[in-house]
Design an enzyme around this catalytic site. Sequence first.
Site, PDB file in Angstrom:
ATOM      1  N   LYS A 156       0.847  -1.185   0.000  1.00 57.43           N
ATOM      2  CA  LYS A 156       0.000   0.000   0.000  1.00 57.43           C
ATOM      3  C   LYS A 156       0.886   1.239   0.000  1.00 57.43           C
ATOM      4  O   LYS A 156       1.745   1.401   0.880  1.00 57.43           O
ATOM      5  CB  LYS A 156      -0.899  -0.005   1.246  1.00 57.43           C
ATOM      6  CG  LYS A 156      -1.929  -1.133   1.251  1.00 57.43           C
ATOM      7  CD  LYS A 156      -2.972  -0.927   0.173  1.00 57.43           C
ATOM      8  CE  LYS A 156      -4.192  -1.808   0.395  1.00 57.43           C
ATOM      9  NZ  LYS A 156      -5.207  -1.602  -0.663  1.00 57.43           N
ATOM     10  N   LYS A 254     -14.301  -6.908  -6.793  1.00 60.52           N
ATOM     11  CA  LYS A 254     -14.591  -7.240  -5.395  1.00 60.52           C
ATOM     12  C   LYS A 254     -16.097  -7.429  -5.264  1.00 60.52           C
ATOM     13  O   LYS A 254     -16.874  -6.565  -5.703  1.00 60.52           O
ATOM     14  CB  LYS A 254     -14.139  -6.106  -4.468  1.00 60.52           C
ATOM     15  CG  LYS A 254     -12.642  -5.876  -4.462  1.00 60.52           C
ATOM     16  CD  LYS A 254     -12.277  -4.686  -3.598  1.00 60.52           C
ATOM     17  CE  LYS A 254     -10.775  -4.473  -3.580  1.00 60.52           C
ATOM     18  NZ  LYS A 254     -10.389  -3.213  -2.910  1.00 60.52           N
TER      19      LYS A 254
HETATM   20 MG   LIG Z   1      -7.084  -1.634  -4.201  1.00 61.22          MG
END
Ligand SMILES: [Mg+2]
Length: 339
Positions: A156, A254
């Site tokens: 990240k 997702k």
């Molecule tokens: Mg992502």
Amino acid sequence: MSVSWETLELHTAQPFGIARWTHSVYPRTIVTFTQDGIVGRGEAAPNAFYGETHGTVEAVLPLLAEALTDPWDWDGLRAGLTARMPHDHPSVKCALEMAALEWCAVSVGLPVWKLLGLSPAPLPRSSYTVSLADIPDMRRQAREAVAAGHTVLKVKLGTERDTAILEALREEAPKVALRVDANAAWTRPQAKRMLGVLDAARVELLEQPLAADDLAGHAELRRLSRVPLVADESLHHVRDVIALAEAFDGVNLKLAKLGGPLQALAALRLARAHGLSVMIGCMIESSLGISAAAHLAGLCDWADLDGALLLADDPFTGLEWTAGELARPQGVGWGVTRG
Ligand SMILES: [Mg+2]
């Protein structure tokens, strides 16, 4: 016939940080559909970026649950959910669709992937996330992931110290496949500056460098980048896939943001029709939600399904991880058990 739900407070083993926030507590709502003594379950994993909280989940569930009457009528369920709430609350729609699918699968004694006729191909290796923190902590996360057998790390980013982070992690884990997720936090000039750094660190793919609505910026970056660009925050609805094909090389699907496994399958087919690569992703969610995503993973190029691995108190068991590799869920329904 009844639909009930329960919100559980799940905790990550360590604070989980991305460019927008850091949290340790994740309320997740488990939806249960019961008919003729057979139970189907789904999970709502709301994400504030898509306009949801556990409060909105609980507020709309009484209304949206009315749409689940005949578990075999998947088109009717989708139409009923859309009629009640046309665009929003995808994680609630996902939970209800999951519950219907599992009820049907259990009623005929099959895993959901067989019910849906999905590929029995092996799942691509999942990445494991190194969350945003100070550099020594990110090094520690990478070290521990490698020691646990993970061979794909997703880092990240989205800070002013991204170059130093990436160099440190590449040094810490020289052999792993490294993916980067900037979570829409880079500016266009920053993203262009980072392209050389990504190359030097042998980054495999770059997820969502720029703002969700900056498709022109992503298209320009894609022309300059040797690293494939993957859309995550830019993809909210199945229909978004078409517009993304010019700006990205792949899409991250997702279930919780698309509204359920069947919606994700529709997005997957559309992505393939437009020449896009496909990642199956997840929120921080229990093994129930992860199992549903894993059912689709054999159709995808990349998997990012570590959401339950990051939890200290996953309420479901049944998924088998071996050194970072997730086995296809076995057993009837979603193949996971509470407790
Ligand atoms: Mg992502």
